[in-house]
Design a protein around this motif. Sequence first.
Motif, PDB file in Angstrom:
ATOM      1  N   GLU A 168       0.842  -1.191   0.000  1.00  0.00           N
ATOM      2  CA  GLU A 168       0.000   0.000   0.000  1.00  0.00           C
ATOM      3  C   GLU A 168       0.879   1.243   0.000  1.00  0.00           C
ATOM      4  O   GLU A 168       1.786   1.369   0.824  1.00  0.00           O
ATOM      5  CB  GLU A 168      -0.911   0.032   1.224  1.00  0.00           C
ATOM      6  CG  GLU A 168      -1.948  -1.080   1.258  1.00  0.00           C
ATOM      7  CD  GLU A 168      -2.840  -0.968   2.481  1.00  0.00           C
ATOM      8  OE1 GLU A 168      -3.951  -0.404   2.361  1.00  0.00           O
ATOM      9  OE2 GLU A 168      -2.411  -1.424   3.562  1.00  0.00           O
ATOM     10  N   THR A 210       0.559   5.539   0.053  1.00  0.00           N
ATOM     11  CA  THR A 210      -0.395   6.600   0.325  1.00  0.00           C
ATOM     12  C   THR A 210       0.336   7.907   0.611  1.00  0.00           C
ATOM     13  O   THR A 210       1.440   7.908   1.168  1.00  0.00           O
ATOM     14  CB  THR A 210      -1.296   6.248   1.533  1.00  0.00           C
ATOM     15  OG1 THR A 210      -2.162   7.345   1.825  1.00  0.00           O
ATOM     16  CG2 THR A 210      -0.467   5.915   2.768  1.00  0.00           C
ATOM     17  N   HIS A 212      -5.851  -1.116  -6.711  1.00  0.00           N
ATOM     18  CA  HIS A 212      -6.895  -0.103  -6.527  1.00  0.00           C
ATOM     19  C   HIS A 212      -6.217   1.249  -6.376  1.00  0.00           C
ATOM     20  O   HIS A 212      -5.278   1.413  -5.596  1.00  0.00           O
ATOM     21  CB  HIS A 212      -7.743  -0.404  -5.298  1.00  0.00           C
ATOM     22  CG  HIS A 212      -8.934   0.499  -5.197  1.00  0.00           C
ATOM     23  ND1 HIS A 212     -10.066   0.314  -5.958  1.00  0.00           N
ATOM     24  CD2 HIS A 212      -9.149   1.624  -4.461  1.00  0.00           C
ATOM     25  CE1 HIS A 212     -10.944   1.262  -5.691  1.00  0.00           C
ATOM     26  NE2 HIS A 212     -10.413   2.071  -4.782  1.00  0.00           N
ATOM     27  N   ASN A 241     -11.394   6.945  -8.197  1.00  0.00           N
ATOM     28  CA  ASN A 241     -11.400   5.902  -7.166  1.00  0.00           C
ATOM     29  C   ASN A 241     -11.848   4.608  -7.834  1.00  0.00           C
ATOM     30  O   ASN A 241     -13.038   4.335  -7.939  1.00  0.00           O
ATOM     31  CB  ASN A 241     -12.349   6.304  -6.034  1.00  0.00           C
ATOM     32  CG  ASN A 241     -12.303   5.334  -4.869  1.00  0.00           C
ATOM     33  OD1 ASN A 241     -11.746   4.246  -4.959  1.00  0.00           O
ATOM     34  ND2 ASN A 241     -12.891   5.728  -3.750  1.00  0.00           N
ATOM     35  N   ASP A 265     -10.428   0.421  -9.610  1.00  0.00           N
ATOM     36  CA  ASP A 265      -9.413  -0.582  -9.912  1.00  0.00           C
ATOM     37  C   ASP A 265      -8.780  -0.250 -11.261  1.00  0.00           C
ATOM     38  O   ASP A 265      -9.468   0.197 -12.184  1.00  0.00           O
ATOM     39  CB  ASP A 265     -10.031  -1.977  -9.979  1.00  0.00           C
ATOM     40  CG  ASP A 265     -10.589  -2.429  -8.638  1.00  0.00           C
ATOM     41  OD1 ASP A 265     -10.258  -1.801  -7.615  1.00  0.00           O
ATOM     42  OD2 ASP A 265     -11.367  -3.398  -8.622  1.00  0.00           O
ATOM     43  N   TYR A 314      -3.537   7.219  -3.356  1.00  0.00           N
ATOM     44  CA  TYR A 314      -3.424   5.895  -2.726  1.00  0.00           C
ATOM     45  C   TYR A 314      -3.351   4.830  -3.813  1.00  0.00           C
ATOM     46  O   TYR A 314      -4.038   4.914  -4.831  1.00  0.00           O
ATOM     47  CB  TYR A 314      -4.629   5.618  -1.823  1.00  0.00           C
ATOM     48  CG  TYR A 314      -4.694   4.186  -1.315  1.00  0.00           C
ATOM     49  CD1 TYR A 314      -4.009   3.807  -0.160  1.00  0.00           C
ATOM     50  CD2 TYR A 314      -5.415   3.218  -2.005  1.00  0.00           C
ATOM     51  CE1 TYR A 314      -4.042   2.497   0.290  1.00  0.00           C
ATOM     52  CE2 TYR A 314      -5.450   1.908  -1.558  1.00  0.00           C
ATOM     53  CZ  TYR A 314      -4.770   1.547  -0.415  1.00  0.00           C
ATOM     54  OH  TYR A 314      -4.799   0.247   0.028  1.00  0.00           O
ATOM     55  N   LYS A 347      -5.098  -1.751  -2.222  1.00  0.00           N
ATOM     56  CA  LYS A 347      -6.218  -2.694  -2.225  1.00  0.00           C
ATOM     57  C   LYS A 347      -7.493  -2.012  -1.761  1.00  0.00           C
ATOM     58  O   LYS A 347      -7.487  -0.938  -1.160  1.00  0.00           O
ATOM     59  CB  LYS A 347      -5.895  -3.869  -1.308  1.00  0.00           C
ATOM     60  CG  LYS A 347      -5.622  -3.479   0.140  1.00  0.00           C
ATOM     61  CD  LYS A 347      -5.161  -4.680   0.950  1.00  0.00           C
ATOM     62  CE  LYS A 347      -4.828  -4.282   2.388  1.00  0.00           C
ATOM     63  NZ  LYS A 347      -4.329  -5.445   3.175  1.00  0.00           N
ATOM     64  N   ASP A 348      -8.598  -2.700  -2.056  1.00  0.00           N
ATOM     65  CA  ASP A 348      -9.883  -2.364  -1.468  1.00  0.00           C
ATOM     66  C   ASP A 348     -10.572  -3.674  -1.144  1.00  0.00           C
ATOM     67  O   ASP A 348      -9.918  -4.715  -1.043  1.00  0.00           O
ATOM     68  CB  ASP A 348     -10.704  -1.458  -2.386  1.00  0.00           C
ATOM     69  CG  ASP A 348     -11.163  -2.158  -3.662  1.00  0.00           C
ATOM     70  OD1 ASP A 348     -10.766  -3.317  -3.899  1.00  0.00           O
ATOM     71  OD2 ASP A 348     -11.920  -1.532  -4.435  1.00  0.00           O
ATOM     72  N   ALA A 349     -11.873  -3.645  -0.979  1.00  0.00           N
ATOM     73  CA  ALA A 349     -12.585  -4.854  -0.572  1.00  0.00           C
ATOM     74  C   ALA A 349     -12.494  -5.965  -1.611  1.00  0.00           C
ATOM     75  O   ALA A 349     -12.563  -7.151  -1.269  1.00  0.00           O
ATOM     76  CB  ALA A 349     -14.049  -4.521  -0.293  1.00  0.00           C
ATOM     77  N   THR A 371      -6.561  -6.565  -4.741  1.00  0.00           N
ATOM     78  CA  THR A 371      -5.270  -6.488  -4.074  1.00  0.00           C
ATOM     79  C   THR A 371      -4.209  -6.168  -5.115  1.00  0.00           C
ATOM     80  O   THR A 371      -4.296  -6.625  -6.254  1.00  0.00           O
ATOM     81  CB  THR A 371      -4.932  -7.829  -3.392  1.00  0.00           C
ATOM     82  OG1 THR A 371      -5.941  -8.134  -2.426  1.00  0.00           O
ATOM     83  CG2 THR A 371      -3.584  -7.761  -2.689  1.00  0.00           C
TER      84      THR A 371
END
Length: 212
Positions: free
Chosen positions: A68, A70, A107, A147, A149, A192, A195-197, A200
């Motif tokens: 990640e 950010t 993401h 925002n 993928d 950022y 990953k998100d829900a 990955t």
Amino acid sequence: MRPTTLIPILSSFAAAAPTTQPIARDAPSPSPRVASVSYSGSGCPSSAPGVDRSGGFDDMALRMNAFEATTAGGVADASVNCQAHLAISGSAQGWQVGVRDVDVRGHLVLDPGAALDYYVTSFWSEDAEKTVTIRGTFSNGGAGRLNQDVTAHSTVPDNQVVYSPCVGSGGNVGLLNVNFRVALQAAGQYGYFGKDADTTASENWSYVWRRC
């Protein structure tokens, strides 16, 4: 400092999706095997890399669960890398292999004016002075926050592929190193990558062979 061939790629935004594998060229049969894999880097530290590996030599994919980047954490967190070290053996004699096609996914969140640069560098430890780097950029030139993928596919030109040593009678191909790094470019904006829900950060690559 090792000399590096840099291949710039400008990436457009697209929904992440499986990438069609390139048509296979002449290659030894059977394929070699990955004898071992280790990891290093801020996005997959060797003590706890958090990487899920799937597939074998021909279809390996890496899911980097701890990767990640950010801008919220300052400069140190805005650039992250993960390097995979693959010991490859079991090839037929008289062949060389190099990384040809690279896919990266993840993401991405970018405020207007922010951008993400990504780099994939490959080299063989047996001749570490020879490297090739693919560089791509995602940028937000719009008025609203992005925002979503994203996925990008890049190909190393034939004359810039970095090949392994010539495989001898023992079948050892060598130690391949593939480093994936991202760097967020923002001046006060939020950015950022990770990953998100449902997604990955991940990468996979394919090869090209030649006789030697």
